[in-house]
Design a protein around this motif. Structure first.
Motif, PDB file in Angstrom:
ATOM      1  N   GLY A   1     -26.767 -47.717 -72.895  1.00 53.89           N
ATOM      2  CA  GLY A   1     -26.904 -49.140 -73.149  1.00 53.89           C
ATOM      3  C   GLY A   1     -28.169 -49.466 -73.915  1.00 53.89           C
ATOM      4  O   GLY A   1     -28.148 -50.202 -74.912  1.00 53.89           O
ATOM      5  N   ALA A   2     -29.299 -48.912 -73.462  1.00 52.78           N
ATOM      6  CA  ALA A   2     -30.566 -49.138 -74.155  1.00 52.78           C
ATOM      7  C   ALA A   2     -30.533 -48.511 -75.546  1.00 52.78           C
ATOM      8  O   ALA A   2     -31.048 -49.082 -76.514  1.00 52.78           O
ATOM      9  N   LEU A   3     -29.899 -47.353 -75.641  1.00 52.93           N
ATOM     10  CA  LEU A   3     -29.803 -46.675 -76.930  1.00 52.93           C
ATOM     11  C   LEU A   3     -29.066 -47.545 -77.936  1.00 52.93           C
ATOM     12  O   LEU A   3     -29.508 -47.696 -79.083  1.00 52.93           O
ATOM     13  N   ARG A   4     -27.960 -48.130 -77.519  1.00 55.37           N
ATOM     14  CA  ARG A   4     -27.162 -48.961 -78.434  1.00 55.37           C
ATOM     15  C   ARG A   4     -28.006 -50.104 -78.999  1.00 55.37           C
ATOM     16  O   ARG A   4     -27.999 -50.370 -80.198  1.00 55.37           O
ATOM     17  N   SER A   5     -28.763 -50.754 -78.133  1.00 54.93           N
ATOM     18  CA  SER A   5     -29.557 -51.902 -78.550  1.00 54.93           C
ATOM     19  C   SER A   5     -30.671 -51.488 -79.510  1.00 54.93           C
ATOM     20  O   SER A   5     -30.873 -52.107 -80.560  1.00 54.93           O
ATOM     21  N   ARG A   6     -31.401 -50.434 -79.165  1.00 52.37           N
ATOM     22  CA  ARG A   6     -32.539 -50.020 -80.001  1.00 52.37           C
ATOM     23  C   ARG A   6     -32.069 -49.438 -81.338  1.00 52.37           C
ATOM     24  O   ARG A   6     -32.679 -49.679 -82.373  1.00 52.37           O
ATOM     25  N   TRP A   7     -30.997 -48.646 -81.287  1.00 56.05           N
ATOM     26  CA  TRP A   7     -30.499 -48.068 -82.536  1.00 56.05           C
ATOM     27  C   TRP A   7     -29.968 -49.174 -83.453  1.00 56.05           C
ATOM     28  O   TRP A   7     -30.156 -49.125 -84.676  1.00 56.05           O
ATOM     29  N   ALA A   8     -29.335 -50.182 -82.881  1.00 55.14           N
ATOM     30  CA  ALA A   8     -28.831 -51.294 -83.688  1.00 55.14           C
ATOM     31  C   ALA A   8     -29.971 -51.979 -84.431  1.00 55.14           C
ATOM     32  O   ALA A   8     -29.806 -52.408 -85.582  1.00 55.14           O
ATOM     33  N   ARG A   9     -31.135 -52.103 -83.794  1.00 56.04           N
ATOM     34  CA  ARG A   9     -32.271 -52.733 -84.463  1.00 56.04           C
ATOM     35  C   ARG A   9     -32.742 -51.890 -85.647  1.00 56.04           C
ATOM     36  O   ARG A   9     -33.075 -52.424 -86.715  1.00 56.04           O
ATOM     37  N   LEU A  10     -32.798 -50.561 -85.447  1.00 52.48           N
ATOM     38  CA  LEU A  10     -33.214 -49.704 -86.563  1.00 52.48           C
ATOM     39  C   LEU A  10     -32.200 -49.784 -87.700  1.00 52.48           C
ATOM     40  O   LEU A  10     -32.579 -49.813 -88.882  1.00 52.48           O
TER      41      LEU A  10
END
Length: 591
Positions: free
Chosen positions: A191-200
């Motif tokens: 879940g956290a990965l999805r959010s942070r990767w989306a920002r990059l």
């Protein structure tokens, strides 16, 4: 805050499915209904992805029939297995192996290592640049001066401008949140990965690697500092010859390599292809078989035409260069996809229709391949031991990167054990020698390496005069357009569509809008998120195998959902790149 460097992890950040766990032990990609067991499926291309797809389809109960265009007199039926897994042993007595394609593999590549363990392949540390404890020395040669180092940080005390450049680069990765993405990947915090990767993705999908190095929103380097960092390298292949690729490609590269250790297969990576081909498995019916047995000892020759029925129940007719044709329930196409424009006639059996939709054709036609060249000497002994050549050379001169490898005692009398990779280059550096013959390449590379390493110049020249040499320019190979693709800014949507092709309409609507739901499946390095890494190419083969099984009425084994079964899970569904699926920019920018 945890300051421990996160480990490398080959969980694909865009689609974090654990392929290694999916087929671990006796697990299979899926199961077929009894009526579909033994169904013939065509697999075009006997590279890593094609072999993985065929192998897993065989384990699930299909009858995969392989086609391969590459020829080799020593291969089964005169065909060469492996694709970019291309090892050359010039003499059976040699322990030395020249890796002309894939040559280094991160320990994070769990899927690859599972297959290698199954096939009895052994791993030795690869002499990567700045690998302290494995590589005796990395010599950075820039502007005519040499800087020896065990670790990349050793260069900080030797070159002040490089220290500034490297420090700002590392600070930039921390500032934009990349290291936290690494931790999320390693911890499987999806879940956290999805959010942070989306920002990059949102912030940097339109950026080149070079822009990230220069822009204040990235590392903020001067042009000269960017040049220095690009010559010294920040990881395997992240050099100045990659300045024009998408910054997302660099992020993905670092995720699967930074914090890890590189290895090489002692037997040569072609042994993996031979393992897929020869290894016997138990079918669902309990019968022992192999791809070699199913294919009667040899793949069929190159495919010339694919006739794809619009109705998936009517399959695909495969025509090969020997004049034969056969209808299959499904076909998996794994070579570089530009061959669909040049070498393979892709037709629909319905007049006026195409087996690929407009978006897929747009993606295929927009792929960007990278020229790549390698030249190597095979020698009786590692004469470079104890000299400045003993390790890796990174330079702004013609060779760009040179590596020394010792494979240990020869296999037989008169055999050779040592390989000197005189040059390994990409892009414009590879094109400098694309038209040069083997003799000229050796002469030019030896000339420059002798200037960089004067302590061993006489021996190097002498050995080069008598050693056997081998070279390749992948862009000149008839069935390739370069070693692999690397996306430029703006091409992320192409990669997403190509990756999604295996899903067809299995969720109720086409995963790629407008894509026909026929029995043709695309796989291979071109359809993977991070090109050039074998682990991801293998995973693409598993995607296609899942799609074929679902087409044939199959399902996943209990408790073991496949990649398509989790597609609609918001932790897995790949981002789209038209802004609809990417969270809005936070007021403070990237986190």
């Amino acid at each position: 805050m945890d300051l421990t460097p996160p480990p490398a992890c080959d969980l694909q950040v865009d689609f974090p499915f654990d392929y290694a766990a999916h087929i671990a032990g006796t697990r299979r990609v899926g199961r077929l209904p009894e009526t579909a067991l033994g169904t013939p499926v065509a697999v075009i291309g006997a590279g890593g992805s094609g072999l993985a797809a065929a192998y897993e389809l065989m384990r699930a109960g299909c009858r995969p029939v392989l086609y391969e265009a590459e020829s080799d007199t020593s291969g089964p039926g005169g065909r060469r297995l492996g694709g970019r897994m291309h090892s050359v042993r010039l003499n059976p007595a040699d322990s030395a192996v020249v890796e002309l394609g894939c040559m280094r593999f991160p320990d994070s590549a769990r899927l690859l290592r599972q297959y290698a363990d199954t096939f009895g392949i052994h791993w030795d540390p690869f002499r990567e640049n700045y690998a302290k404890g494995t590589t005796p020395v990395t010599v950075w040669d820039v502007d005519g001066k040499q800087y020896p180092a065990e670790e990349i940080t050793d260069l900080h005390d030797l070159h002040e401008d490089f220290r500034r450049a490297h420090t700002r680069w590392q600070q930039a990765l921390t500032r934009v949140g990349f290291q936290q993405v690494q931790r999320d990947v390693a911890a499987r915090a999806l879940g956290a990965l999805r959010s942070r990767w989306a920002r990059l993705v949102r912030d940097y999908e339109q950026w080149t690697f070079y822009r990230f190095l220069r822009d204040p929103g990235g590392a903020g380097l001067s042009a000269d500092q960017a040049r220095l960092l690009g010559t010294a390298g920040i990881g395997p292949a992240a050099w100045d010859s990659f300045f024009d690729i998408s910054m997302l490609e660099v992020f993905r590269l670092l995720l699967c390599t930074q914090g890890g250790t590189m290895y090489r297969p002692r037997e040569g990576i072609s042994a993996l292809a031979e393992g897929f081909w020869c290894h016997r498995v138990s079918s669902p019916a309990g019968r022992s078989t192999s791809l070699e047995e199913i294919n009667e000892g040899a793949p069929r020759p190159a495919v010339t035409v694919l006739e794809v029925a619009e109705d998936p129940d009517h399959g695909v007719v495969v025509h090969s260069e020997d004049g034969l044709s056969e209808r299959f329930a499904a076909a998996v196409f794994t070579p570089q996809l530009h061959l669909l424009e040049t070498d393979v006639d892709l037709r629909s059996t319905t007049a006026g229709r195409s087996p690929l939709g407009p978006r897929l054709w747009r993606a295929v036609r927009g792929l960007s391949y990278r020229p790549c060249s390698k030249t190597a000497l095979v020698l009786e002994q590692p004469f470079w031991q104890g000299t400045t050549l003993d390790g890796v050379t990174l330079t702004d001169r013609l060779p760009r990167a040179a590596y020394t490898v010792d494979y240990g005692p020869a296999r037989g009398e008169g055999g050779r054990r040592a390989v000197l990779d005189l040059s390994f280059t990409w892009a414009q550096d590879a094109m400098k020698v694309a038209s040069s013959g083997l003799g000229d390449r050796v002469r030019l590379f030896v000339r420059d390496l002798a200037r960089i390493h004067p302590d061993v110049a006489t021996e190097l020249t002498r050995y080069a005069d008598t050693a056997e040499a081998v070279t390749i320019s992948w862009e000149n190979e008839p069935h390739f357009r370069g070693l692999c693709r690397f996306s430029r800014p703006g091409e992320a949507a192409y990669v997403r569509d190509l990756f999604a092709h295996f899903m067809k309409n299995f969720t109720g609507a086409p995963a790629v809008p407008g894509e026909p739901c026929n029995a043709l499946f695309l796989a291979g390095d071109d359809t993977s998120w991070s090109p050039g890494w074998l682990d991801h190419a293998l995973a693409s083969g598993l995607n296609a195998a899942w799609g074929v099984l679902r087409l044939l009425g199959g399902s996943h084994e209990p408790g073991n959902p496949g990649p398509g079964d989790v597609w609609s899970d918001p932790d897995y569904t790949p981002l789209v790149f038209d802004g609809q699926d990417i969270p809005p920019r936070s007021p403070g920018g990237s986190s």
